[in-house]
Design a protein around this motif. Sequence first.
Motif, mmCIF file in Angstrom:
data_model
loop_
_atom_site.group_PDB
_atom_site.id
_atom_site.type_symbol
_atom_site.label_atom_id
_atom_site.label_comp_id
_atom_site.label_asym_id
_atom_site.label_seq_id
_atom_site.Cartn_x
_atom_site.Cartn_y
_atom_site.Cartn_z
ATOM 1 N N GLY A 87 47.899 41.427 40.048
ATOM 2 C CA GLY A 87 47.210 40.555 40.997
ATOM 3 C C GLY A 87 47.768 39.154 40.948
ATOM 4 O O GLY A 87 48.966 38.938 40.749
ATOM 5 N N ASP A 88 46.882 38.190 41.085
ATOM 6 C CA ASP A 88 47.259 36.782 41.161
ATOM 7 C C ASP A 88 47.770 36.253 39.827
ATOM 8 O O ASP A 88 47.371 36.712 38.760
ATOM 9 N N SER A 102 44.592 45.085 37.747
ATOM 10 C CA SER A 102 43.653 46.200 37.773
ATOM 11 C C SER A 102 44.317 47.368 37.068
ATOM 12 O O SER A 102 45.499 47.632 37.276
ATOM 13 N N ASP A 123 39.220 45.546 35.829
ATOM 14 C CA ASP A 123 40.065 44.373 36.015
ATOM 15 C C ASP A 123 40.230 43.653 34.685
ATOM 16 O O ASP A 123 39.273 43.540 33.901
#
Length: 149
Positions: A87-88, A102, A123
């Motif tokens: 993700g970010d 994740s 997550d």
Amino acid sequence: MFSAVGVAVSFMFATASCEHQADGSERQLLATVDSFATVYFNCQYHLAEKFCTPESRQWISYAASQLTQDDIDFINQQEERATIELGDVAYDGDTAAFVNLSVHNYLKMDTIGGKPHMAKEDDYRLLVVKQDGQKRWKVSLKTMPRAEK
């Protein structure tokens, strides 16, 4: 027509947003996190160590010590292995970053005395650092990775 100020401001924003990507640093950071998470969440702890800081190895060793033969047999019976979705990235200066990810279909170790079970998705957020002038990013564990709530 473009004004000189508008062009300069646009250039500054473009330069700032590419700062971590210009030297391939972000690509290497993401590759490190992906490699670490893939082997870690597939319980291949001996392979996870090479993606971590030396200080993190105690947590890898601890995770490995908690794995039983029953756990290994249970993992081996699964049709699918753990998969990772990156993700970010949030940078904290030039030498630290947090990466959200994740994790799907992995053996989730519960509290002491609890029985591990297969988790569909959780997550996580991992700290990644560059230490002592190194050019490569490494995962830095201050504790066992824990699912975000």
